[in-house]
Design a protein around this motif. Structure first.
Motif, PDB file in Angstrom:
ATOM      1  N   ILE A 167       3.275  -6.733  -6.067  1.00  0.00           N
ATOM      2  CA  ILE A 167       3.477  -5.388  -6.055  1.00  0.00           C
ATOM      3  C   ILE A 167       4.825  -5.037  -5.419  1.00  0.00           C
ATOM      4  O   ILE A 167       5.667  -4.139  -6.100  1.00  0.00           O
ATOM      5  CB  ILE A 167       2.299  -4.652  -5.508  1.00  0.00           C
ATOM      6  N   ARG A 168       5.359  -5.494  -4.425  1.00  0.00           N
ATOM      7  CA  ARG A 168       6.707  -5.390  -3.532  1.00  0.00           C
ATOM      8  C   ARG A 168       7.596  -5.539  -4.364  1.00  0.00           C
ATOM      9  O   ARG A 168       8.614  -5.086  -4.734  1.00  0.00           O
ATOM     10  CB  ARG A 168       6.485  -6.043  -2.228  1.00  0.00           C
ATOM     11  N   GLU A 169       7.475  -6.850  -5.174  1.00  0.00           N
ATOM     12  CA  GLU A 169       8.735  -7.086  -6.152  1.00  0.00           C
ATOM     13  C   GLU A 169       8.764  -6.290  -7.579  1.00  0.00           C
ATOM     14  O   GLU A 169       9.739  -5.806  -7.806  1.00  0.00           O
ATOM     15  CB  GLU A 169       8.414  -8.547  -6.587  1.00  0.00           C
ATOM     16  N   LYS A 170       7.750  -6.114  -7.953  1.00  0.00           N
ATOM     17  CA  LYS A 170       7.461  -5.361  -9.003  1.00  0.00           C
ATOM     18  C   LYS A 170       8.172  -4.005  -8.893  1.00  0.00           C
ATOM     19  O   LYS A 170       8.842  -3.413  -9.345  1.00  0.00           O
ATOM     20  CB  LYS A 170       6.081  -5.140  -9.715  1.00  0.00           C
ATOM     21  N   HIS A 171       7.684  -3.149  -7.797  1.00  0.00           N
ATOM     22  CA  HIS A 171       8.075  -1.908  -7.596  1.00  0.00           C
ATOM     23  C   HIS A 171       9.428  -1.759  -6.841  1.00  0.00           C
ATOM     24  O   HIS A 171      10.124  -0.842  -6.963  1.00  0.00           O
ATOM     25  CB  HIS A 171       6.983  -1.097  -6.636  1.00  0.00           C
ATOM     26  N   GLY A 172       9.864  -2.658  -6.060  1.00  0.00           N
ATOM     27  CA  GLY A 172      11.021  -2.941  -5.407  1.00  0.00           C
ATOM     28  C   GLY A 172      12.095  -2.914  -6.291  1.00  0.00           C
ATOM     29  O   GLY A 172      13.285  -2.488  -6.054  1.00  0.00           O
ATOM     30  N   MET A 208       0.773  -1.309   0.038  1.00  0.00           N
ATOM     31  CA  MET A 208       0.026  -0.027   0.101  1.00  0.00           C
ATOM     32  C   MET A 208       0.910   1.202   0.059  1.00  0.00           C
ATOM     33  O   MET A 208       0.570   2.397  -0.749  1.00  0.00           O
ATOM     34  CB  MET A 208      -0.882   0.227   1.232  1.00  0.00           C
ATOM     35  N   GLY A 209       2.102   1.194   0.525  1.00  0.00           N
ATOM     36  CA  GLY A 209       2.919   2.200   0.834  1.00  0.00           C
ATOM     37  C   GLY A 209       3.554   2.814  -0.387  1.00  0.00           C
ATOM     38  O   GLY A 209       3.726   3.846  -0.862  1.00  0.00           O
ATOM     39  N   MET A 210       3.899   1.715  -1.193  1.00  0.00           N
ATOM     40  CA  MET A 210       4.362   1.975  -2.630  1.00  0.00           C
ATOM     41  C   MET A 210       3.400   2.332  -3.535  1.00  0.00           C
ATOM     42  O   MET A 210       3.823   3.418  -4.294  1.00  0.00           O
ATOM     43  CB  MET A 210       4.825   0.427  -3.013  1.00  0.00           C
ATOM     44  N   LEU A 211       2.197   1.966  -3.615  1.00  0.00           N
ATOM     45  CA  LEU A 211       1.202   2.616  -4.306  1.00  0.00           C
ATOM     46  C   LEU A 211       0.838   3.950  -3.898  1.00  0.00           C
ATOM     47  O   LEU A 211       0.530   4.805  -4.957  1.00  0.00           O
ATOM     48  CB  LEU A 211      -0.101   1.755  -4.155  1.00  0.00           C
ATOM     49  N   MET A 212       0.751   4.226  -2.765  1.00  0.00           N
ATOM     50  CA  MET A 212       0.485   5.550  -2.234  1.00  0.00           C
ATOM     51  C   MET A 212       1.553   6.645  -2.916  1.00  0.00           C
ATOM     52  O   MET A 212       1.393   7.760  -3.219  1.00  0.00           O
ATOM     53  CB  MET A 212       0.282   5.596  -0.721  1.00  0.00           C
ATOM     54  N   GLU A 213       2.675   6.096  -2.545  1.00  0.00           N
ATOM     55  CA  GLU A 213       3.909   6.910  -3.056  1.00  0.00           C
ATOM     56  C   GLU A 213       4.243   7.159  -4.311  1.00  0.00           C
ATOM     57  O   GLU A 213       4.023   8.300  -4.890  1.00  0.00           O
ATOM     58  CB  GLU A 213       5.450   6.424  -2.413  1.00  0.00           C
ATOM     59  N   ARG A 214       4.054   5.934  -5.258  1.00  0.00           N
ATOM     60  CA  ARG A 214       4.207   6.145  -6.712  1.00  0.00           C
ATOM     61  C   ARG A 214       3.111   6.558  -7.508  1.00  0.00           C
ATOM     62  O   ARG A 214       3.138   7.384  -8.509  1.00  0.00           O
ATOM     63  CB  ARG A 214       4.689   4.920  -7.158  1.00  0.00           C
ATOM     64  N   HIS A 215       1.811   6.592  -7.060  1.00  0.00           N
ATOM     65  CA  HIS A 215       0.607   6.993  -7.672  1.00  0.00           C
ATOM     66  C   HIS A 215      -0.195   7.907  -6.970  1.00  0.00           C
ATOM     67  O   HIS A 215      -1.477   8.360  -7.659  1.00  0.00           O
ATOM     68  CB  HIS A 215      -0.240   5.835  -7.985  1.00  0.00           C
TER      69      HIS A 215
END
Length: 231
Positions: free
Chosen positions: A222-227, A186-193
């Motif tokens: 999602i963690r693997e993709k955005h990481g 969720m944190g990754m989605l919030m930061e990137r989008h």
């Protein structure tokens, strides 16, 4: 301690715990309530140990997880001693952590470094090599009198009932890992989008439902993709 007021607060807590949706939420509420309800308590946590490996099931306060980790790493400390006792004693109380603690000198030294002045805890269960405990911490020595230790015991009774609903410690540990994975995704989605937390969770849930994939697996993807993606 004003026992009438404490009894009223415990009754309110019991009703609050019944409203929780999961064992994890119940344990989190108990840890937070210990800090709120017990005079002088600065932090509280619920520790499980399985075959010598320490797992923090719930914590409220910045010293809890490190204290649990140290006891597991060193294989010594008040929780370990309580579980190993042959008698039926289920409560420990350390009035002054600044004084020498010959039973577990390495843990005591490290605990002083964490700012722990006094400590009390209640054994929740033991089963072969597994045990659990509710631990309360204070930065000042002399906080946990015998009366306050009794208050901790009353709180622990709620934790014991909650843990009885969980089949295994592995189940709870898996739930913790799942929550962490979802929160990180969720944190990754919030930061990137630029999403809100509600929107980010909705994205994860919709993908899970549409593709019939567990929410935890969606979060991991999602963690693997955005990481691996450049910032």
């Amino acid at each position: 301690m004003e026992w009438q007021k404490f009894a009223e607060e415990m009754a309110l807590l019991a009703r609050t715990l019944l409203k929780q949706d999961s064992v994890q939420q119940t344990l989190d509420e108990i840890a937070a309530s210990a800090v709120k309800l017990v005079d002088g308590c600065d932090a509280a946590g619920i520790l499980a140990v399985r075959k010598g490996r320490a797992v923090t099931l719930s914590s409220c306060g910045d010293m809890v997880e490190e204290s649990d980790r140290l006891q597991g790493q060193l294989g010594e400390g008040p929780c370990f001693d309580l579980a190993r006792r042959a008698d039926e004693e289920r409560v420990f109380r350390i009035a002054d952590m600044t004084r020498p603690q010959p039973d577990w000198p390495r843990y005591a030294e490290a605990a002083r470094g964490l700012g722990i002045g006094s400590m009390t805890g209640v054994l929740l269960y033991t089963h072969e090599e597994d045990f659990g405990a509710l631990n309360l911490y204070a930065r000042r020595p002399g906080v946990f009198t015998e009366d306050i230790a009794t208050a901790g015991w009353l709180l622990a009774s709620h934790a014991a009932v909650a843990l009885a609903d969980a089949r295994t410690i592995d189940q709870l540990e898996h739930a913790l890992e799942t929550r962490h994975a979802i929160g990180e995704a969720m944190g990754m989605l919030m930061e990137r989008h630029g999403m809100s937390d509600e929107d980010a969770f909705s994205v994860l849930r919709n993908i899970s439902q549409h593709h019939n994939i567990k929410l935890r697996d969606v979060a991991q993807q999602i963690r693997e993709k955005h990481g691996d993606s450049p910032a």
